[in-house]
Design a protein around this motif. Structure first.
Motif, PDB file in Angstrom:
ATOM      1  N   GLU A   1     -26.084  23.942  39.567  1.00  0.00           N
ATOM      2  CA  GLU A   1     -26.870  23.888  40.813  1.00  0.00           C
ATOM      3  C   GLU A   1     -28.333  24.193  40.563  1.00  0.00           C
ATOM      4  O   GLU A   1     -29.217  23.552  41.117  1.00  0.00           O
ATOM      5  CB  GLU A   1     -26.318  24.902  41.836  1.00  0.00           C
ATOM      6  CG  GLU A   1     -25.123  24.371  42.596  1.00  0.00           C
ATOM      7  CD  GLU A   1     -24.523  25.413  43.534  1.00  0.00           C
ATOM      8  OE1 GLU A   1     -25.246  26.375  43.907  1.00  0.00           O
ATOM      9  OE2 GLU A   1     -23.339  25.263  43.871  1.00  0.00           O
ATOM     10  N   ARG A   2     -28.556  25.171  39.692  1.00  0.00           N
ATOM     11  CA  ARG A   2     -29.950  25.538  39.389  1.00  0.00           C
ATOM     12  C   ARG A   2     -30.650  24.385  38.690  1.00  0.00           C
ATOM     13  O   ARG A   2     -31.809  24.081  38.978  1.00  0.00           O
ATOM     14  CB  ARG A   2     -29.998  26.779  38.494  1.00  0.00           C
ATOM     15  CG  ARG A   2     -29.780  28.037  39.282  1.00  0.00           C
ATOM     16  CD  ARG A   2     -30.301  29.278  38.537  1.00  0.00           C
ATOM     17  NE  ARG A   2     -29.823  30.471  39.246  1.00  0.00           N
ATOM     18  CZ  ARG A   2     -29.205  31.495  38.673  1.00  0.00           C
ATOM     19  NH1 ARG A   2     -29.001  31.496  37.380  1.00  0.00           N
ATOM     20  NH2 ARG A   2     -28.815  32.512  39.399  1.00  0.00           N
ATOM     21  N   ALA A   3     -29.948  23.742  37.753  1.00  0.00           N
ATOM     22  CA  ALA A   3     -30.539  22.615  37.020  1.00  0.00           C
ATOM     23  C   ALA A   3     -30.866  21.486  37.994  1.00  0.00           C
ATOM     24  O   ALA A   3     -31.953  20.899  37.938  1.00  0.00           O
ATOM     25  CB  ALA A   3     -29.581  22.137  35.936  1.00  0.00           C
ATOM     26  N   ASP A   4     -29.929  21.195  38.931  1.00  0.00           N
ATOM     27  CA  ASP A   4     -30.172  20.169  39.954  1.00  0.00           C
ATOM     28  C   ASP A   4     -31.416  20.499  40.754  1.00  0.00           C
ATOM     29  O   ASP A   4     -32.251  19.648  41.015  1.00  0.00           O
ATOM     30  CB  ASP A   4     -28.986  20.088  40.932  1.00  0.00           C
ATOM     31  CG  ASP A   4     -27.825  19.323  40.305  1.00  0.00           C
ATOM     32  OD1 ASP A   4     -28.031  18.769  39.201  1.00  0.00           O
ATOM     33  OD2 ASP A   4     -26.735  19.306  40.903  1.00  0.00           O
ATOM     34  N   ALA A   5     -31.505  21.769  41.124  1.00  0.00           N
ATOM     35  CA  ALA A   5     -32.616  22.198  41.983  1.00  0.00           C
ATOM     36  C   ALA A   5     -33.951  22.013  41.275  1.00  0.00           C
ATOM     37  O   ALA A   5     -34.951  21.669  41.900  1.00  0.00           O
ATOM     38  CB  ALA A   5     -32.432  23.653  42.397  1.00  0.00           C
ATOM     39  N   THR A   6     -33.969  22.206  39.953  1.00  0.00           N
ATOM     40  CA  THR A   6     -35.258  22.087  39.264  1.00  0.00           C
ATOM     41  C   THR A   6     -35.614  20.633  38.969  1.00  0.00           C
ATOM     42  O   THR A   6     -36.781  20.286  38.921  1.00  0.00           O
ATOM     43  CB  THR A   6     -35.282  22.890  37.935  1.00  0.00           C
ATOM     44  OG1 THR A   6     -34.102  22.576  37.205  1.00  0.00           O
ATOM     45  CG2 THR A   6     -35.356  24.382  38.188  1.00  0.00           C
TER      46      THR A   6
END
Ligand SMILES: Cc1cc2nc3c(=O)[nH]c(=O)nc-3n(C[C@H](O)[C@H](O)[C@H](O)COP(=O)(O)OP(=O)(O)OC[C@H]3O[C@@H](n4cnc5c(N)ncnc54)[C@H](O)[C@@H]3O)c2cc1C
Ligand code: FES
Ligand code: FES
Lengths: 293, 162
Positions: B155-160
């Motif tokens: 999720e964090r990777a998607d967000a960035t």
């Protein structure tokens, strides 16, 4: 379970805490991590009229080297000591003991000063501090005292701290030469107190032992400093025979009782094995350090 | 004594007796009953909550000690009725049987993943070692934490990248 009624104050200065404590010291308890005191209050083994919570006093969690010592503030949590990089580099006995105390949740709150003030012979810090020849700094109404750890620990749940005094820090002499150390703990499961614990600290000059420090956990009415074993080591060259002799003397100094964690003879045998093992480990660390410099 | 505590992001004021334990204040006064009392003797970790992000046993902390601090319980994990990835992972991997230990397990997981987004199995077992489970044998709890870690990282990777 819940404690009986008490008054509570959380002063933000040591002077204020000492003043509150001084009002009726015999009925007041200092609250640090609360991981020994709150269970006792809940069981109503203790029912103080007042609690002085020292957690909001700034500066009581210092952790730094100065004037030849490591200064450990009384509020340094077990987990803080386990994670600190200076401690990891220079104080292997402390770094090795910290993560073996209690469980991760208790380590987040429990403090070094609270452990020592509690005076539990099964507490791990007492042995570590005996091996390191630490001093306990306490403040009272008439000023400050520095108490060698061997005089601070008196008997089961008994220390030489006066009722109107507060532990402020622990001073550990900085290691000299090439040094090594370890804490070996036998426990039945995570979070249990030691069946037996052994703290070892060595300082070598070449292969000669300049200083040896030992401390024993849970094998007597307080943490034990086996001075005969320490003296046998000091000034001599490292050898397996010497370590075996020191281990035998340490086991002799132990005074365990048989209980749910095992019979006394077994605990004494563990002391002997752990002292031997701990000395070898400390020696290997010291040699590796000497090789690096 | 008057206290002001941020409970699950909500400023909360109360007048509590100093002897009131945090867990009793949460469960009995605030009716946040997800936090469980397993042993009441500081041994099991079922009562684990976060205080300023640090997991502690709420049966062994006074409510007044939390004055001015932030307390997070399992009720604080889900947002807008949406399960938190940690909750979803425990459901997915069967990280619970009776569920009594689960609130504590999820709170130590939340604290672990905050500090270490890619924990090894050993890191996970070490982090939950203060929390006792009588049902699962821990295997599925470890799997749940691994799944949650992966989800949160993704999720964090998607967000960035988004
Ligand atoms: C499940 C569990 C397992 C544990 N296992 C271990 C273990 O394996 N090894 C181990 O060593 N310990 C263990 N402990 C004890 C733990 O380490 C405690 O944190 C520690 O003994 C007490 O420290 P505290 O800061 O919590 O002190 P508190 O509980 O706050 O206080 C303990 C006593 O010391 C006094 N005191 C505290 N600070 C001061 C001060 N600055 N000046 C004067 N008096 C003070 C208090 O008045 C009280 O009498 C365990 C505890 C639990 C609950
Ligand atoms: S209920 Fe708090 S540790 Fe078990
Ligand atoms: S699921 Fe039952 S105690 Fe863990």
């Amino acid at each position: 379970m819940f404690p009986s009624r008490f008054d509570y104050s959380a002063p933000d200065s040591l002077d204020e805490a000492l003043a509150t404590l001084g009002q009726r010291a015999d009925e007041t308890k200092v609250l640090a991590g609360g991981q020994s005191l709150i269970p006792l209050l809940k069981l109503r083994f203790a029912a103080p009229a007042t609690l002085v919570d020292i957690n909001r006093i700034p500066g009581l969690d210092v952790l730094e080297e100065s004037n030849g010592h490591l200064r450990i503030g009384t509020l340094a949590r077990h987990n803080q000591l386990a994670a600190d990089s200076l401690v990891g580099r220079r104080y292997p006995t402390i770094a090795s003991a910290a993560p073996q105390i209690a469980d991760p949740l208790v380590r987040n709150l429990g403090t070094i000063g609270g452990s020592l003030a509690h005076g539990d012979p099964a507490g791990d810090w007492g042995s570590v501090m005996l091996a390191l020849n630490a001093e306990v700094v306490v403040r009272g109404p008439t000023g400050e005292r520095r108490i060698p750890i061997d005089d601070f620990l008196v008997d089961i749940f008994t220390t030489s701290l006066n009722e109107d005094e507060i532990v402020t820090e622990v001073l550990v002499p900085q290691p000299e030469g090439s040094f090594g150390g370890a804490y070996l703990k036998l426990e039945r499961k995570v979070g249990d107190f030691a069946t037996v614990g052994v703290a070892v600290h060595l300082e070598l000059d070449g292969d000669t032992i300049a200083r040896a420090g030992l401390g024993l956990t849970a094998v007597g009415s307080r943490n034990i400093k086996p001075t005969n074993a320490e003296n046998a080591l000091g000034g001599n060259k490292c050898s397996d025979e010497l370590f075996a002799e020191a281990a035998r003397l340490a086991a002799e100094a132990a005074d365990p009782v048989s209980d749910v964690r095992g019979p006394a003879t077994y605990k004494r045998a563990v002391v002997e094995a752990y002292v031997k093992r701990g000395l070898a480990e400390a020696r290997d660390q010291a040699r590796a350090r000497a090789g690096r410099t | 004594m008057d206290i002001n505590v941020t409970v699950n992001s909500k400023p909360t004021s109360a007048d509590v007796e100093p002897r009131r334990l945090l867990v009793h204040w949460l469960r009995d006064d605030l009716r946040l009953t997800a936090t469980h009392v397993g042993c009441d003797t500081t041994s099991c970790g079922a009562c684990t909550v976060l205080v300023d992000g640090t997991p502690i046993k709420s049966c062994t902390l006074l409510a007044v000690q939390a004055n001015g601090r932030e307390v997070t319980t399992v009720e604080g994990l889900a947002t807008n009725g949406q399960l938190h990835p940690i909750q979803a992972a425990f459901k997915e991997e069967h990280g619970l049987q009776c569920g009594f230990c689960t609130p504590g397990m999820m709170m130590v997981t939340a604290a672990l993943l905050e500090k270490n987004e890619d924990p090894s199995e050993e890191d996970i077992r070490w982090a939950i070692s203060g929390n006792i489970c009588r049902c699962t044998g821990y295997q599925n709890i470890v799997k749940s934490v691994e799944l949650a870690a992966g989800q949160i990282k993704a999720e964090r990777a998607d967000a960035t990248t988004a």
